[in-house]
Scaffold this motif. Structure first.
Motif, PDB file in Angstrom:
ATOM      1  N   LEU A 171      12.321   2.872  -9.689  1.00 48.33           N
ATOM      2  CA  LEU A 171      12.635   1.466  -9.927  1.00 48.33           C
ATOM      3  C   LEU A 171      12.013   0.958 -11.222  1.00 48.33           C
ATOM      4  CD1 LEU A 171      12.268  -0.124  -6.377  1.00 48.33           C
ATOM      5  CD2 LEU A 171      14.367   0.435  -7.610  1.00 48.33           C
ATOM      6  N   ALA A 172      10.873   1.520 -11.601  1.00 48.24           N
ATOM      7  CA  ALA A 172      10.185   1.082 -12.825  1.00 48.24           C
ATOM      8  C   ALA A 172      10.988   1.445 -14.070  1.00 48.24           C
ATOM      9  CB  ALA A 172       8.791   1.700 -12.897  1.00 48.24           C
ATOM     10  N   ARG A 173      11.874   2.423 -13.940  1.00 46.14           N
ATOM     11  CA  ARG A 173      12.758   2.852 -15.030  1.00 46.14           C
ATOM     12  C   ARG A 173      12.007   3.115 -16.329  1.00 46.14           C
ATOM     13  NH1 ARG A 173      17.769   2.445 -13.104  1.00 46.14           N
ATOM     14  NH2 ARG A 173      18.300   0.793 -11.688  1.00 46.14           N
ATOM     15  N   THR A 174      10.897   3.770 -16.200  1.00 43.43           N
ATOM     16  CA  THR A 174      10.134   4.128 -17.397  1.00 43.43           C
ATOM     17  C   THR A 174      10.529   5.526 -17.836  1.00 43.43           C
ATOM     18  OG1 THR A 174       8.342   5.037 -16.079  1.00 43.43           O
ATOM     19  CG2 THR A 174       8.149   2.729 -16.722  1.00 43.43           C
ATOM     20  N   ASN A 175      10.375   5.791 -19.113  1.00 39.35           N
ATOM     21  CA  ASN A 175      10.562   7.147 -19.609  1.00 39.35           C
ATOM     22  C   ASN A 175       9.305   7.922 -19.270  1.00 39.35           C
ATOM     23  OD1 ASN A 175      13.094   7.342 -20.670  1.00 39.35           O
ATOM     24  ND2 ASN A 175      12.503   6.678 -22.723  1.00 39.35           N
ATOM     25  N   LEU A 176       9.398   8.779 -18.291  1.00 38.91           N
ATOM     26  CA  LEU A 176       8.222   9.515 -17.855  1.00 38.91           C
ATOM     27  C   LEU A 176       7.910  10.645 -18.823  1.00 38.91           C
ATOM     28  CD1 LEU A 176       8.817   9.828 -14.013  1.00 38.91           C
ATOM     29  CD2 LEU A 176       7.243   8.326 -15.197  1.00 38.91           C
ATOM     30  N   LYS A 177       6.713  10.603 -19.338  1.00 40.05           N
ATOM     31  CA  LYS A 177       6.243  11.703 -20.164  1.00 40.05           C
ATOM     32  C   LYS A 177       5.342  12.606 -19.341  1.00 40.05           C
ATOM     33  CE  LYS A 177       6.629   9.324 -24.536  1.00 40.05           C
ATOM     34  NZ  LYS A 177       6.835   7.924 -24.374  1.00 40.05           N
ATOM     35  N   ARG A 178       4.753  12.019 -18.314  1.00 34.81           N
ATOM     36  CA  ARG A 178       3.928  12.798 -17.391  1.00 34.81           C
ATOM     37  C   ARG A 178       3.856  12.053 -16.063  1.00 34.81           C
ATOM     38  NH1 ARG A 178      -2.237  11.669 -19.383  1.00 34.81           N
ATOM     39  NH2 ARG A 178      -1.826   9.554 -20.048  1.00 34.81           N
ATOM     40  N   LEU A 179       3.470  12.784 -15.049  1.00 34.85           N
ATOM     41  CA  LEU A 179       3.354  12.233 -13.711  1.00 34.85           C
ATOM     42  C   LEU A 179       1.934  12.515 -13.228  1.00 34.85           C
ATOM     43  CD1 LEU A 179       5.170  10.885 -11.573  1.00 34.85           C
ATOM     44  CD2 LEU A 179       5.658  13.151 -10.686  1.00 34.85           C
ATOM     45  N   VAL A 180       1.257  11.486 -12.764  1.00 36.84           N
ATOM     46  CA  VAL A 180      -0.115  11.630 -12.294  1.00 36.84           C
ATOM     47  C   VAL A 180      -0.101  11.627 -10.770  1.00 36.84           C
ATOM     48  CG1 VAL A 180      -2.422  10.599 -12.278  1.00 36.84           C
ATOM     49  CG2 VAL A 180      -1.011  10.448 -14.333  1.00 36.84           C
ATOM     50  N   PHE A 181      -0.679  12.650 -10.184  1.00 33.88           N
ATOM     51  CA  PHE A 181      -0.793  12.728  -8.733  1.00 33.88           C
ATOM     52  C   PHE A 181      -2.164  12.233  -8.325  1.00 33.88           C
ATOM     53  CE2 PHE A 181       2.467  15.724  -9.774  1.00 33.88           C
ATOM     54  CZ  PHE A 181       3.374  15.610  -8.739  1.00 33.88           C
ATOM     55  N   VAL A 182      -2.200  11.386  -7.302  1.00 38.14           N
ATOM     56  CA  VAL A 182      -3.460  10.865  -6.784  1.00 38.14           C
ATOM     57  C   VAL A 182      -3.527  11.167  -5.296  1.00 38.14           C
ATOM     58  CG1 VAL A 182      -3.739   9.094  -8.556  1.00 38.14           C
ATOM     59  CG2 VAL A 182      -2.454   8.559  -6.488  1.00 38.14           C
ATOM     60  N   GLU A 183      -4.695  10.948  -4.720  1.00 37.97           N
ATOM     61  CA  GLU A 183      -4.924  11.424  -3.359  1.00 37.97           C
ATOM     62  C   GLU A 183      -4.211  10.637  -2.275  1.00 37.97           C
ATOM     63  OE1 GLU A 183      -8.571  12.461  -0.323  1.00 37.97           O
ATOM     64  OE2 GLU A 183      -9.022  11.664  -2.285  1.00 37.97           O
ATOM     65  N   GLY A 184      -4.293   9.317  -2.295  1.00 38.62           N
ATOM     66  CA  GLY A 184      -3.831   8.561  -1.143  1.00 38.62           C
ATOM     67  C   GLY A 184      -2.824   7.484  -1.455  1.00 38.62           C
ATOM     68  N   TYR A 185      -2.278   6.915  -0.384  1.00 42.41           N
ATOM     69  CA  TYR A 185      -1.304   5.833  -0.511  1.00 42.41           C
ATOM     70  C   TYR A 185      -1.881   4.663  -1.285  1.00 42.41           C
ATOM     71  CZ  TYR A 185       0.657   8.389   3.472  1.00 42.41           C
ATOM     72  OH  TYR A 185       1.148   9.360   4.293  1.00 42.41           O
ATOM     73  N   MET A 186      -3.099   4.275  -0.933  1.00 43.16           N
ATOM     74  CA  MET A 186      -3.717   3.121  -1.574  1.00 43.16           C
ATOM     75  C   MET A 186      -3.904   3.361  -3.072  1.00 43.16           C
ATOM     76  SD  MET A 186      -4.583   0.103  -0.500  1.00 43.16           S
ATOM     77  CE  MET A 186      -5.047   0.174   1.206  1.00 43.16           C
ATOM     78  N   ASP A 187      -4.214   4.595  -3.460  1.00 45.77           N
ATOM     79  CA  ASP A 187      -4.368   4.917  -4.882  1.00 45.77           C
ATOM     80  C   ASP A 187      -3.050   4.690  -5.628  1.00 45.77           C
ATOM     81  OD1 ASP A 187      -7.014   5.789  -4.410  1.00 45.77           O
ATOM     82  OD2 ASP A 187      -6.316   7.800  -3.894  1.00 45.77           O
ATOM     83  N   VAL A 188      -1.953   5.135  -5.032  1.00 50.57           N
ATOM     84  CA  VAL A 188      -0.628   4.958  -5.648  1.00 50.57           C
ATOM     85  C   VAL A 188      -0.324   3.470  -5.807  1.00 50.57           C
ATOM     86  CG1 VAL A 188       1.858   5.299  -5.326  1.00 50.57           C
ATOM     87  CG2 VAL A 188       0.258   7.144  -4.767  1.00 50.57           C
ATOM     88  N   VAL A 189      -0.522   2.718  -4.744  1.00 48.98           N
ATOM     89  CA  VAL A 189      -0.194   1.290  -4.748  1.00 48.98           C
ATOM     90  C   VAL A 189      -1.050   0.547  -5.782  1.00 48.98           C
ATOM     91  CG1 VAL A 189      -0.184  -0.826  -3.356  1.00 48.98           C
ATOM     92  CG2 VAL A 189       0.591   1.336  -2.357  1.00 48.98           C
ATOM     93  N   ARG A 190      -2.330   0.844  -5.811  1.00 53.72           N
ATOM     94  CA  ARG A 190      -3.213   0.137  -6.751  1.00 53.72           C
ATOM     95  C   ARG A 190      -2.899   0.487  -8.201  1.00 53.72           C
ATOM     96  NH1 ARG A 190      -9.202  -0.407  -4.884  1.00 53.72           N
ATOM     97  NH2 ARG A 190      -9.107  -1.846  -6.632  1.00 53.72           N
ATOM     98  N   LEU A 191      -2.488   1.713  -8.480  1.00 51.76           N
ATOM     99  CA  LEU A 191      -2.087   2.063  -9.844  1.00 51.76           C
ATOM    100  C   LEU A 191      -0.855   1.260 -10.259  1.00 51.76           C
ATOM    101  CD1 LEU A 191      -2.613   5.923 -10.038  1.00 51.76           C
ATOM    102  CD2 LEU A 191      -3.706   4.179 -11.450  1.00 51.76           C
ATOM    103  N   HIS A 192       0.116   1.161  -9.381  1.00 54.04           N
ATOM    104  CA  HIS A 192       1.309   0.353  -9.678  1.00 54.04           C
ATOM    105  C   HIS A 192       0.914  -1.094  -9.925  1.00 54.04           C
ATOM    106  CE1 HIS A 192       4.998   2.834  -9.022  1.00 54.04           C
ATOM    107  NE2 HIS A 192       4.093   3.649  -8.554  1.00 54.04           N
ATOM    108  N   GLN A 193       0.035  -1.633  -9.108  1.00 45.05           N
ATOM    109  CA  GLN A 193      -0.392  -3.021  -9.274  1.00 45.05           C
ATOM    110  C   GLN A 193      -1.114  -3.207 -10.611  1.00 45.05           C
ATOM    111  OE1 GLN A 193      -1.864  -5.494  -5.941  1.00 45.05           O
ATOM    112  NE2 GLN A 193      -3.791  -5.484  -7.066  1.00 45.05           N
ATOM    113  N   ALA A 194      -1.812  -2.174 -11.060  1.00 45.67           N
ATOM    114  CA  ALA A 194      -2.533  -2.256 -12.334  1.00 45.67           C
ATOM    115  C   ALA A 194      -1.611  -2.020 -13.533  1.00 45.67           C
ATOM    116  CB  ALA A 194      -3.675  -1.244 -12.347  1.00 45.67           C
ATOM    117  N   GLY A 195      -0.313  -1.836 -13.278  1.00 48.15           N
ATOM    118  CA  GLY A 195       0.632  -1.666 -14.375  1.00 48.15           C
ATOM    119  C   GLY A 195       0.815  -0.217 -14.799  1.00 48.15           C
ATOM    120  N   VAL A 196       0.438   0.716 -13.931  1.00 49.04           N
ATOM    121  CA  VAL A 196       0.600   2.141 -14.229  1.00 49.04           C
ATOM    122  C   VAL A 196       1.561   2.744 -13.203  1.00 49.04           C
ATOM    123  CG1 VAL A 196      -0.583   4.351 -14.606  1.00 49.04           C
ATOM    124  CG2 VAL A 196      -1.777   2.195 -15.061  1.00 49.04           C
ATOM    125  N   PRO A 197       2.863   2.545 -13.414  1.00 45.50           N
ATOM    126  CA  PRO A 197       3.820   3.077 -12.443  1.00 45.50           C
ATOM    127  C   PRO A 197       4.072   4.557 -12.632  1.00 45.50           C
ATOM    128  CG  PRO A 197       4.993   1.918 -14.141  1.00 45.50           C
ATOM    129  CD  PRO A 197       3.527   1.780 -14.450  1.00 45.50           C
TER     130      PRO A 197
END
Length: 197
Positions: A171-197
């Motif tokens: 949905l963010a429709r960004t040009n992905l140059k890399r994908l960062v994997f994090v440990e948990g659901y909350m980590d994913v959600v907080r990164l998106h909230q911080a502007g790092v989709p």
């Protein structure tokens, strides 16, 4: 086959299936529709539960990100999902097939032979790239074990094949140059909230 199904779905077309009887794809669509309704119920329950909302605020989540990820709350009850979505034998079989209810090993006489898998947990719907709910991850609010409880393997949900947050990345429709994997659901959600989709 998945690409054909996705394109047909976008155009509102039904893909013909070989053989008689109901198509497996139709049965899976019914299950994803059920999971979507339960996710909506969990969202409604979160809206009415101050303790769960306080927990999420304490973890730094705002209302917009909670809505974007469809985060909800499973009430502290043994049979709310069963009661709301399992009125018939067929609907109970569907709930069981999605892993939302569990059959008791030894039912007590006069009691319900099923119970809800998720109770008193923050609920994270796990969605496919198209946004369909395939399963859930549930986190306890306070101490308790297990800290995280996931949906079991089902016809829809295969833990090793799903990536939480992939729908939101699309949905963010960004040009992905890399994908960062994090440990948990909350980590994913907080990164998106911080502007790092």
């Amino acid at each position: 086959p998945e690409a054909v199904e996705e394109l047909a779905g976008r155009l509102g077309l039904e893909v013909p299936h070989e053989g008689g009887g109901p198509a497996p794809q139709r049965a899976q669509e019914d299950l994803t529709e059920l999971l979507g309704r339960v996710a909506g119920y969990y969202q409604e329950t979160l809206a009415g539960n101050e303790r769960a909302r306080t927990y999420l605020r304490g973890r730094g989540l705002d209302a917009a990100i909670i809505e974007r990820f469809r985060i909800g709350y499973a009430p502290d009850a043994w049979n709310e999902v069963l009661r709301r979505f399992g009125a018939t034998d067929e609907s109970r079989r569907a709930l069981s097939a999605t892993g939302l209810i569990i059959e008791r090993d030894t039912p007590r006489p006069g009691s319900e032979p099923w119970y809800d898998r998720f109770r008193d947990r923050i609920m994270f719907p796990i969605r496919d790239p198209r946004g369909r709910v395939l399963g859930f991850g549930g986190r306890v609010l306070e101490g308790g074990e297990p800290k995280y409880l996931n949906s079991p393997e089902t016809v829809l949900f295969h833990k090793g094949q799903e990536l939480y947050g992939l729908h939101e990345i699309r949905l963010a429709r960004t040009n992905l140059k890399r994908l960062v994997f994090v440990e948990g659901y909350m980590d994913v959600v907080r990164l998106h909230q911080a502007g790092v989709p």
